[in-house]
Enzyme design. Sequence first.
Site, PDB file in Angstrom:
ATOM      1  N   ASN A   7       0.859  -1.178   0.000  1.00 24.35           N
ATOM      2  CA  ASN A   7       0.000   0.000   0.000  1.00 24.35           C
ATOM      3  C   ASN A   7       0.901   1.236   0.000  1.00 24.35           C
ATOM      4  OD1 ASN A   7      -1.769   2.064   0.544  1.00 24.35           O
ATOM      5  ND2 ASN A   7      -2.686   1.109   2.356  1.00 24.35           N
ATOM      6  N   ARG A  91      -2.722  -1.958  -3.307  1.00 21.26           N
ATOM      7  CA  ARG A  91      -3.879  -1.083  -3.129  1.00 21.26           C
ATOM      8  C   ARG A  91      -3.711   0.105  -4.092  1.00 21.26           C
ATOM      9  NH1 ARG A  91      -4.749   3.603   1.118  1.00 21.26           N
ATOM     10  NH2 ARG A  91      -6.893   4.062   0.642  1.00 21.26           N
ATOM     11  N   HIS A 180     -12.531   4.119   0.126  1.00 20.94           N
ATOM     12  CA  HIS A 180     -12.569   3.154   1.241  1.00 20.94           C
ATOM     13  C   HIS A 180     -13.334   1.898   0.848  1.00 20.94           C
ATOM     14  CE1 HIS A 180     -12.308   6.719   4.299  1.00 20.94           C
ATOM     15  NE2 HIS A 180     -11.095   6.230   4.089  1.00 20.94           N
ATOM     16  N   GLY A 210     -12.386   6.889  10.452  1.00 19.03           N
ATOM     17  CA  GLY A 210     -10.975   7.016  10.852  1.00 19.03           C
ATOM     18  C   GLY A 210     -10.574   8.456  10.632  1.00 19.03           C
ATOM     19  N   ASN A 211      -9.303   8.659  10.360  1.00 22.95           N
ATOM     20  CA  ASN A 211      -8.862  10.006  10.052  1.00 22.95           C
ATOM     21  C   ASN A 211      -9.569  10.488   8.781  1.00 22.95           C
ATOM     22  OD1 ASN A 211      -7.384  12.255  10.595  1.00 22.95           O
ATOM     23  ND2 ASN A 211      -5.709  11.587   9.275  1.00 22.95           N
ATOM     24  N   ARG A 241     -10.216  17.189   7.032  1.00 22.55           N
ATOM     25  CA  ARG A 241     -10.972  17.527   5.810  1.00 22.55           C
ATOM     26  C   ARG A 241     -12.356  18.057   6.161  1.00 22.55           C
ATOM     27  NH1 ARG A 241     -10.094  11.875   2.800  1.00 22.55           N
ATOM     28  NH2 ARG A 241      -8.322  11.456   4.149  1.00 22.55           N
ATOM     29  N   PHE A 284      -9.067  12.331  17.241  1.00 21.26           N
ATOM     30  CA  PHE A 284     -10.298  12.344  18.031  1.00 21.26           C
ATOM     31  C   PHE A 284     -10.037  12.136  19.528  1.00 21.26           C
ATOM     32  CE2 PHE A 284     -11.890  11.651  13.809  1.00 21.26           C
ATOM     33  CZ  PHE A 284     -13.094  12.315  13.795  1.00 21.26           C
ATOM     34  N   ARG A 285      -8.938  11.427  19.841  1.00 24.57           N
ATOM     35  CA  ARG A 285      -8.632  11.213  21.266  1.00 24.57           C
ATOM     36  C   ARG A 285      -8.311  12.538  21.944  1.00 24.57           C
ATOM     37  NH1 ARG A 285      -4.868   6.260  19.586  1.00 24.57           N
ATOM     38  NH2 ARG A 285      -4.652   7.708  17.873  1.00 24.57           N
ATOM     39  N   GLY A 331     -10.301   3.439  12.876  1.00 24.24           N
ATOM     40  CA  GLY A 331      -9.741   3.894  14.164  1.00 24.24           C
ATOM     41  C   GLY A 331     -10.766   4.368  15.174  1.00 24.24           C
ATOM     42  N   LEU A 332     -11.596   5.310  14.771  1.00 26.33           N
ATOM     43  CA  LEU A 332     -12.585   5.872  15.687  1.00 26.33           C
ATOM     44  C   LEU A 332     -13.783   4.926  15.847  1.00 26.33           C
ATOM     45  CD1 LEU A 332     -13.467   8.566  17.204  1.00 26.33           C
ATOM     46  CD2 LEU A 332     -14.702   9.102  15.104  1.00 26.33           C
ATOM     47  N   GLY A 333     -14.264   4.397  14.737  1.00 23.87           N
ATOM     48  CA  GLY A 333     -15.435   3.518  14.771  1.00 23.87           C
ATOM     49  C   GLY A 333     -15.210   2.270  15.607  1.00 23.87           C
ATOM     50  N   GLU A 334     -13.983   1.739  15.551  1.00 26.07           N
ATOM     51  CA  GLU A 334     -13.682   0.510  16.304  1.00 26.07           C
ATOM     52  C   GLU A 334     -13.394   0.781  17.771  1.00 26.07           C
ATOM     53  OE1 GLU A 334     -10.435  -1.548  14.296  1.00 26.07           O
ATOM     54  OE2 GLU A 334     -11.423  -1.207  12.384  1.00 26.07           O
ATOM     55  N   GLU A 384      -8.206  -4.286   5.506  1.00 27.49           N
ATOM     56  CA  GLU A 384      -8.090  -4.059   4.063  1.00 27.49           C
ATOM     57  C   GLU A 384      -7.009  -4.949   3.460  1.00 27.49           C
ATOM     58  OE1 GLU A 384      -8.821   0.453   3.220  1.00 27.49           O
ATOM     59  OE2 GLU A 384      -8.252   0.236   5.301  1.00 27.49           O
TER      60      GLU A 384
HETATM   61  P1  AMP Z   1      -7.521   5.390  11.080  1.00 28.58           P
HETATM   62  O1  AMP Z   1      -7.453   6.442  10.015  1.00 28.58           O
HETATM   63  O2  AMP Z   1      -8.516   4.315  10.794  1.00 28.58           O
HETATM   64  O3  AMP Z   1      -6.171   4.864  11.460  1.00 28.58           O
HETATM   65  O4  AMP Z   1      -8.089   6.119  12.395  1.00 28.58           O
HETATM   66  C1  AMP Z   1      -7.379   7.152  13.016  1.00 28.58           C
HETATM   67  C2  AMP Z   1      -8.320   7.913  13.928  1.00 28.58           C
HETATM   68  O5  AMP Z   1      -8.901   6.995  14.889  1.00 28.58           O
HETATM   69  C3  AMP Z   1      -7.601   8.991  14.709  1.00 28.58           C
HETATM   70  O6  AMP Z   1      -8.237  10.233  14.556  1.00 28.58           O
HETATM   71  C4  AMP Z   1      -7.712   8.548  16.134  1.00 28.58           C
HETATM   72  O7  AMP Z   1      -7.950   9.571  16.988  1.00 28.58           O
HETATM   73  C5  AMP Z   1      -8.931   7.648  16.137  1.00 28.58           C
HETATM   74  N1  AMP Z   1      -8.782   6.696  17.254  1.00 28.58           N
HETATM   75  C6  AMP Z   1      -7.936   5.675  17.351  1.00 28.58           C
HETATM   76  N2  AMP Z   1      -8.056   5.073  18.563  1.00 28.58           N
HETATM   77  C7  AMP Z   1      -9.018   5.761  19.227  1.00 28.58           C
HETATM   78  C8  AMP Z   1      -9.613   5.651  20.515  1.00 28.58           C
HETATM   79  N3  AMP Z   1      -9.229   4.729  21.381  1.00 28.58           N
HETATM   80  N4  AMP Z   1     -10.568   6.553  20.854  1.00 28.58           N
HETATM   81  C9  AMP Z   1     -10.947   7.504  19.994  1.00 28.58           C
HETATM   82  N5  AMP Z   1     -10.424   7.647  18.780  1.00 28.58           N
HETATM   83  C10 AMP Z   1      -9.483   6.802  18.385  1.00 28.58           C
END
Ligand code: AMP
Length: 398
Positions: A7, A91, A180, A210-211, A241, A284-285, A331-334, A384
């Site tokens: 990727n 990818r 995605h 996620g981001n 964004r 988001f954290r 990231g956020l959803g999980e 993915e």
């Molecule tokens: P991704 O692009 O899928 O890697 O997701 C990244 C995003 O997921 C970032 O903005 C992180 O803040 C968010 N994230 C990851 N772990 C957590 C968590 N435990 N609580 C809240 N947001 C999270």
Amino acid sequence: MKILVVNCGSSSLKYQLLAMETKAELAKGLLERIGMAGSVLTHQPEGKEKTVITKDIANHNEGIRLVLDSLLHPEYGVLKNVNEVDAVGHRVVHGGDKFTKSVQVNDDVMKAIEDCIVFSPLHNPANIAGIKACQALMPGVPQTVVFDTAFHQTMPPESYIYALPYEAYEKYGVRRYGFHGTSHRYVSLRAAKFLNRSEKDFKLITCHLGNGASVAAILNGQCIDTSMGLTPLEGLVMGTRSGSIDPEIVNYLMEKEHMTTAEIKDYLNKKSGILGISGVSSDFRDVEEAAGAGNKRAQLAWNVFAHKVRKYIGAYAALMNGADAIVFTAGLGENSSSMRLEICKTLGFLGVSIDPEKNKKRGIENDISTADAKCRVLVIPTNEELMIALDTEEIVKK
Ligand code: AMP
């Protein structure tokens, strides 16, 4: 069969080597800062210590060479010979409307990926560089491409046509493509399996948060709408964004701030989203922590994000005359039980009802609904790389 998943980003390269019989991740890693001083490779072989290699890497060709050297290394490698790699799955971000599924690389496919550079000027050139590097360094090993856009190509015209003069679509291909796709497809297949449902009779809304963030409406296994558009800027509010805004804002701000096209692009892609609203972070954290400490703009960013996701879920339920399930991934959803609760708080009309205890679990496929909920809410960790490897395996076996 061993499959290497590659990727390539504009200055990064993620990889994973999978043994398809067991789906074991034999090794994975991330090379960052390609083309800059201080490139760093973090290589993680299965069951061994992580290795960090710092070495300036000028381009993706050198990057792939370093990855192969690491996979073959006597200490931290996992292969004896590069011939053990049976195929490479790449990818690719943008495949336009030409590709509805993954394909093996040939000259026509490479030309089509090049034709889509206009829509994805940062990613598609990097993807092409990665493919060419693997072809050069692993001659004879089949290469396949898995497009982020492919899964969404089942959308009907009423979903993908923008209300612009029709020539914009005919002359320039201005339409919704969606992104995605590999993640939406993976979690939709897992969701059907998890709920023991046929994907052919299933109304599903998948939220990749996620981001970058997008939502998809998946009716009977086919994507019928998704929130990202011609580019990954449309739709939800994201880390940096803006997501969808009144298009006239672009002209207004360009005039007011004397911005160039490049500057407004940067403004919308890198300075907006929850970073722009909160002024705190794109993560988001950090935003949640600041909101908890009383930062009003961080709280507002959090609320705006949740509000927009709810709106899309409602809209997609309307398109499908309801929803059997909603999936949260990325990231956020999980990981964020609080965001999931926040999003779902007005979805009772759909039959959503969250069990707060089940919602606390992490890292597993999980149904977080109460027993009587009509619309199931699932958390499904996306994968993915596995989806790319499975597609590659299928193509190579044919
Ligand atoms: P991704 O692009 O899928 O890697 O997701 C990244 C995003 O997921 C970032 O903005 C992180 O803040 C968010 N994230 C990851 N772990 C957590 C968590 N435990 N609580 C809240 N947001 C999270």
